[in-house]
Design an enzyme around this catalytic site. Structure first.
Site, PDB file in Angstrom:
ATOM      1  N   ARG A  34       0.883  -1.177   0.000  1.00 26.07           N
ATOM      2  CA  ARG A  34       0.000   0.000   0.000  1.00 26.07           C
ATOM      3  C   ARG A  34       0.915   1.220   0.000  1.00 26.07           C
ATOM      4  O   ARG A  34       1.699   1.414   0.933  1.00 26.07           O
ATOM      5  CB  ARG A  34      -0.913   0.000   1.233  1.00 26.07           C
ATOM      6  CG  ARG A  34      -1.629   1.319   1.432  1.00 26.07           C
ATOM      7  CD  ARG A  34      -2.745   1.238   2.442  1.00 26.07           C
ATOM      8  NE  ARG A  34      -3.892   0.547   1.891  1.00 26.07           N
ATOM      9  CZ  ARG A  34      -5.119   0.597   2.406  1.00 26.07           C
ATOM     10  NH1 ARG A  34      -5.355   1.304   3.496  1.00 26.07           N
ATOM     11  NH2 ARG A  34      -6.116  -0.060   1.846  1.00 26.07           N
ATOM     12  N   HIS A  62      -7.298   0.729  -6.407  1.00 28.83           N
ATOM     13  CA  HIS A  62      -7.481  -0.133  -5.227  1.00 28.83           C
ATOM     14  C   HIS A  62      -8.187  -1.419  -5.693  1.00 28.83           C
ATOM     15  O   HIS A  62      -9.334  -1.675  -5.339  1.00 28.83           O
ATOM     16  CB  HIS A  62      -8.323   0.609  -4.186  1.00 28.83           C
ATOM     17  CG  HIS A  62      -8.338  -0.017  -2.822  1.00 28.83           C
ATOM     18  ND1 HIS A  62      -7.556  -1.108  -2.479  1.00 28.83           N
ATOM     19  CD2 HIS A  62      -9.051   0.292  -1.703  1.00 28.83           C
ATOM     20  CE1 HIS A  62      -7.787  -1.427  -1.209  1.00 28.83           C
ATOM     21  NE2 HIS A  62      -8.696  -0.600  -0.721  1.00 28.83           N
ATOM     22  N   GLN A  89     -10.104  -4.041  -3.339  1.00 33.65           N
ATOM     23  CA  GLN A  89     -11.442  -3.641  -2.874  1.00 33.65           C
ATOM     24  C   GLN A  89     -12.500  -4.021  -3.903  1.00 33.65           C
ATOM     25  O   GLN A  89     -13.608  -4.428  -3.559  1.00 33.65           O
ATOM     26  CB  GLN A  89     -11.475  -2.132  -2.612  1.00 33.65           C
ATOM     27  CG  GLN A  89     -12.806  -1.648  -2.066  1.00 33.65           C
ATOM     28  CD  GLN A  89     -13.083  -2.154  -0.656  1.00 33.65           C
ATOM     29  OE1 GLN A  89     -12.248  -2.017   0.226  1.00 33.65           O
ATOM     30  NE2 GLN A  89     -14.249  -2.743  -0.438  1.00 33.65           N
ATOM     31  N   ASP A 103     -17.160   7.090  -1.702  1.00 32.55           N
ATOM     32  CA  ASP A 103     -15.944   6.974  -0.884  1.00 32.55           C
ATOM     33  C   ASP A 103     -15.692   8.360  -0.287  1.00 32.55           C
ATOM     34  O   ASP A 103     -16.336   9.340  -0.681  1.00 32.55           O
ATOM     35  CB  ASP A 103     -14.785   6.523  -1.796  1.00 32.55           C
ATOM     36  CG  ASP A 103     -13.482   6.256  -1.057  1.00 32.55           C
ATOM     37  OD1 ASP A 103     -13.496   6.139   0.182  1.00 32.55           O
ATOM     38  OD2 ASP A 103     -12.433   6.165  -1.736  1.00 32.55           O
ATOM     39  N   CYS A 153     -16.211   1.541   0.468  1.00 34.14           N
ATOM     40  CA  CYS A 153     -15.065   0.696   0.855  1.00 34.14           C
ATOM     41  C   CYS A 153     -14.712   0.842   2.326  1.00 34.14           C
ATOM     42  O   CYS A 153     -14.040  -0.024   2.875  1.00 34.14           O
ATOM     43  CB  CYS A 153     -13.866   1.019  -0.027  1.00 34.14           C
ATOM     44  SG  CYS A 153     -13.256   2.709   0.143  1.00 34.14           S
ATOM     45  N   ARG A 185     -13.415  -8.690   1.874  1.00 33.55           N
ATOM     46  CA  ARG A 185     -11.984  -8.455   1.606  1.00 33.55           C
ATOM     47  C   ARG A 185     -11.180  -9.691   1.989  1.00 33.55           C
ATOM     48  O   ARG A 185     -10.249 -10.091   1.281  1.00 33.55           O
ATOM     49  CB  ARG A 185     -11.488  -7.235   2.418  1.00 33.55           C
ATOM     50  CG  ARG A 185     -12.082  -5.897   2.015  1.00 33.55           C
ATOM     51  CD  ARG A 185     -11.630  -5.449   0.648  1.00 33.55           C
ATOM     52  NE  ARG A 185     -10.179  -5.390   0.559  1.00 33.55           N
ATOM     53  CZ  ARG A 185      -9.425  -4.377   0.992  1.00 33.55           C
ATOM     54  NH1 ARG A 185      -9.986  -3.306   1.531  1.00 33.55           N
ATOM     55  NH2 ARG A 185      -8.102  -4.402   0.859  1.00 33.55           N
TER      56      ARG A 185
END
Ligand code: CP
Ligand code: NVA
Length: 297
Positions: A100, A127, A130, A215, A255, A284
């Site tokens: 990340r 991402h 996700q 988001d 998310c 996830r």
């Protein structure tokens, strides 16, 4: 054979993505096994995380492997050791790596020098992990997403851009409602202009949407813009009024972490008639176990 990586949804074929999601659904029913016996995952985190760290770490443990958490604060990465050198060393000692980080180029460079699979656990651009969880969640709730309509509301950020890739790989229509100046990458929009549209009015954008997604308005690394963005994004809150303008039975995803009262109303986030955010978060774990199994086999 060249080492496979998962830096973007585009690194896998549509069939491979479906295989991973179906396997995730299977693993969810039987979470404990020894498929990763002795395998070690390196987890490089240059940004904060709750879900991603726990899901990768728990996933390795549940499948008989183990994970090492690497923060730039206590590794030489934080003291300027080149990515190219770190990649060669980390991949010589562990079987799979997740990263990340900020710039997407960092993970591309790491992957270029890594002898083992590298997974994008979020960059400023994408991402993709996700999206595996989101696509699994939609499948579990409503069946195939092919031919459906998804609406993204808010910032044209890493999640929004991952939805553009998902629209292509999972074959759905995507409308994006974002304030002027916060659109996703122009080249991505052009490349997907057959299925992706950008509007500034969220009410129009959600018409007939089977899934509405949002988001945070300021992502990690943009904390200094948070205050200014509050007023620019105010008309883009996803709430009951907006969901009522979508298709009947539309789902809501986020998310997480969520900022209640900003991009989503507190009431909508907690309304299980629409909101599947807790399943989405749990998935996830299952989706990444399936992803790692695919990359390690
Ligand atoms: N959704 C997500 O990636 O959450 P974390 O930042 O907590 O990992
Ligand atoms: N867009 C958000 C996603 C967090 C999971 C960020 O990058 O901070």
């Amino acid at each position: 054979m060249a080492t496979r990586h998962f830096l973007s949804l585009l690194d896998f074929s549509p069939t491979e993505l479906q295989t991973v999601i179906q396997r995730a659904i299977e693993l969810k029913k039987k979470p404990i096994n020894q498929n990763f016996n002795g395998k070690v995952l390196s987890m490089v985190f240059e940004k904060a995380s709750t879900r991603t760290r726990i899901s990768f770490e728990a996933g390795m443990a549940q499948m008989g492997g183990s994970a090492i958490f690497l923060s730039p604060r206590d590794t030489q990465l934080g003291r300027g050791e080149p990515i190219e050198d770190s990649a060669r060393v980390i991949s010589s000692m562990t079987d799979i790596v997740m990263i990340r980080t900020f710039a997407h180029e960092t993970i591309e460079t790491f992957a270029e020098y890594s002898s083992v699979p590298v997974i994008n656990a979020l960059t400023d651009a994408l991402h993709p992990c996700q999206l595996l969880a989101d696509m699994q969640t939609f499948y579990e709730q409503r069946g195939s997403i092919q031919g459906k309509k998804v609406t993204w509301v808010g910032d044209g950020n890493n999640m929004c851009q991952s939805y553009i890739n998902a629209a292509k790989q999972f074959d759905f229509e995507l409308s994006i409602a974002c304030p002027k100046g916060f659109e996703p990458d122009a080249a991505m929009l052009t490349a997907n202009s057959d299925r992706v549209t950008v509007l500034d009015d969220p009410q129009t954008a959600v018409a007939n949407a089977d899934l509405v997604v949002t988001d945070v308005w300021a992502s990690m690394g943009q904390e200094d813009q948070q205050g200014k963005r509050l007023s620019q994004f105010a008309p883009y809150q996803v709430n009951h009024k907006l969901m009522e303008a979508a298709a009947k039975n539309a789902l809501f995803m986020h998310c997480l972490p969520a900022h209640r009262g900003e991009e989503v109303s507190a009431k909508l986030l907690e309304d299980s008639q629409y909101s599947v955010v807790w399943d989405e978060a749990e998935n996830r774990l299952h989706a990444q176990k399936a992803l790692m199994e695919f990359l390690l086999s």
